[in-house]
Scaffold this active site. Structure first.
Site, short mmCIF file in Angstrom:
data_model
loop_
_atom_site.label_atom_id
_atom_site.label_comp_id
_atom_site.label_asym_id
_atom_site.label_seq_id
_atom_site.Cartn_x
_atom_site.Cartn_y
_atom_site.Cartn_z
CG ASP A 125 -12.01 6.77 22.71
OD1 ASP A 125 -11.40 5.96 21.99
OD2 ASP A 125 -12.66 7.73 22.25
NE ARG A 179 -7.49 -5.64 11.44
CZ ARG A 179 -7.10 -4.83 12.42
NH1 ARG A 179 -6.71 -5.35 13.58
NH2 ARG A 179 -7.10 -3.54 12.27
NE ARG A 186 -0.28 -6.94 17.07
CZ ARG A 186 -1.12 -6.02 16.60
NH1 ARG A 186 -0.67 -4.97 15.96
NH2 ARG A 186 -2.42 -6.14 16.79
CG ASP A 254 3.26 -1.46 16.69
OD1 ASP A 254 4.20 -0.73 16.33
OD2 ASP A 254 2.09 -1.05 16.79
CG ASN A 255 0.96 -1.18 12.73
OD1 ASN A 255 0.28 -1.69 13.61
ND2 ASN A 255 0.97 0.10 12.48
#
Length: 451
Positions: A125, A179, A186, A254-255
């Site tokens: 969502d 943030r 990445r 991807d982090n």
């Protein structure tokens, strides 16, 4: 890069071109209630003087910042998730909202979490629970205080929506978070280009990162220099996690930010004891990202960057850089643990002997990590027999600063799961934000005592 006298908005990402992102619109939230604004971080980019109304317009309604991006951009990337390659991901509930040059002249990204659906939302969502936002505030504040290179939580705004979630009581309150970090590029950004065999844009991305994020020139040897920088920075990141007793929980490729800055806090935890098998994510059944396996996991992610860069670079220099990770990690974890012990490194083999003895004693005694480092700061180790070798190894080390801050006259500041849940319960049950703000103040006091 020379420092700028004043921070300034930027739009540097646009130089990459539209193959790297998709313009998107922010969700139209029914409410926008400011719950947290980080004026300390905001001062670095010159937005600390915004009044609350302007703050909400920019960071809750996403009114563009003059001189920066005209519209939000959902960044494109792929990645390995628990070692399984996934080409269907990207910014699914966030976007790049703005860029700045900060007071040090560094390029800074303002990214979001929970800002609405994007082309990469899949079945999600695009929203963030308020609890998730509160947890990210706590994680970033604690990690910053403990010397971990981390994104900072700039803003948290409650949005008035009721969200359904399978892993917590629902419906639950919603929020949007902003943030501040030194880029959102990445390892997975490079993996996507390698997947599509897009050598032209791979070369463009390498130069973008070198010039704008690593303060290096581009050039034919750029891929090797890029990987070398990422290996050094991610080795330091892994070391800082260990010294902090922190478990990220989801160290997918991807982090992992190519600047070596930690970000995107989901199922994180601090381990109460030096337990290498301690995990943060309930779904990490194999312990892939357990406390003691985090250096291995981050090294593996760096390998995926090397594999991606093979599209435009020879293997030999990439392998040479990648092979330095263990040595760089050992040097970084030694420095990080000596920093937390509050002593000045000697710069010789004795440093490593101290750390080996301390790690062994911590593991064998199964005591509180936070209590140990609080009591030991300055080089005074417990009198237990288990610490005899460590005490001997630490003989002659000088304190790096005195224990004269008020913090040392109290109790150690920790952030274990029970306290995190109690802080959230006060908000959830009584709309009481006092415990959260008190904890942030206590964490910052600890950071001042350590820094």
């Amino acid at each position: 890069m020379t420092g700028n006298p004043q921070p300034a908005p930027a739009r540097t990402i646009l130089a990459l071109g539209d193959a790297f992102y998709d313009p998107v619109a922010a969700a139209d939230f029914p409410q926008a209630i400011m719950r947290f604004r980080n004026d300390r971080a905001a001062a670095e980019i010159g937005v600390d003087e915004l009044n609350d109304d302007a703050w909400v317009r920019h960071f809750g309604r996403f009114e563009p910042i003059l001189g920066s991006l005209g519209e939000p951009l959902a960044l494109r990337y792929h990645g390995h998730q628990f070692r399984q390659y996934n080409p269907e991901i990207g910014d699914g509930r966030g976007f790049l909202f703005a860029q700045f040059r900060d007071r040090a002249g560094r390029l800074v990204d303002l990214g979001t979490k929970g800002s609405g659906k994007t082309p990469y939302s899949r079945f999600g969502d695009g929203r963030l629970t308020l609890k998730g936002g509160v947890r990210e505030i706590l994680a970033t504040e604690m990690l910053e205080a403990l010397g971990v290179p981390t994104s900072r939580t700039l803003s948290l705004i409650e949005t008035g929506e009721a969200l359904e979630r399978n892993d917590e009581p629902s419906p639950t309150r919603a929020a949007v978070l902003v943030r501040l970090s030194h880029s959102h590029i990445r390892i997975g950004t490079f993996q996507r280009l390698a997947y599509h065999r897009d050598a032209e844009n791979m070369a463009r991305l390498v130069d973008y990162v070198l010039v704008n994020l690593l303060d290096q020139p581009g050039g034919p040897d750029g891929p090797a220099r890029l990987l070398d920088a990422v290996v050094a920075r991610t080795a330091r990141l892994a070391a800082s996690y260990m010294a902090a007793g922190f478990v990220h929980g989801v160290l997918n490729s991807d982090n992992i930010n190519v600047t070596g800055e930690s970000f995107d806090y989901g199922p994180w935890r601090f381990t109460p004891t030096w337990d290498p098998a301690f995990t943060a994510a309930y779904f990490d059944h194999a312990g892939l990202y357990a406390f003691g396996r985090q250096p291995e996991a981050i090294h593996w992610d760096a390998l995926q960057l090397a594999v991606s860069l093979r599209l435009i670079a020879d293997a030999e220099p990439l392998i040479a850089s990648l092979d330095t990770f263990p040595e760089r990690y050992q040097a970084a974890v030694t420095d990080a643990l000596l920093w937390r012990l509050g002593v000045v490194p000697r710069g010789d083999s004795q440093d490593r002997a101290v750390i080996q003895a301390v790690e062994q004693a911590l593991r064998s005694t199964n005591g509180s990590i936070d209590r140990f480092f609080f009591d030991a700061f300055g080089g005074t180790l417990p009198a237990e027999d288990a610490f005899a070798d460590a005490r001997g190894a630490l003989t002659g080390y000088a304190p790096r600063k005195p224990r004269d801050h008020d913090y040392w006259r109290g109790e150690p500041c920790s952030l274990l799961i029970d306290e995190v849940e109690a802080i959230w319960s006060a908000i959830d049950e009584r709309d009481d934000w006092v415990p959260l703000h008190a904890k942030v103040a206590a964490i910052r006091a600890m950071g001042a005592a350590l820094s």
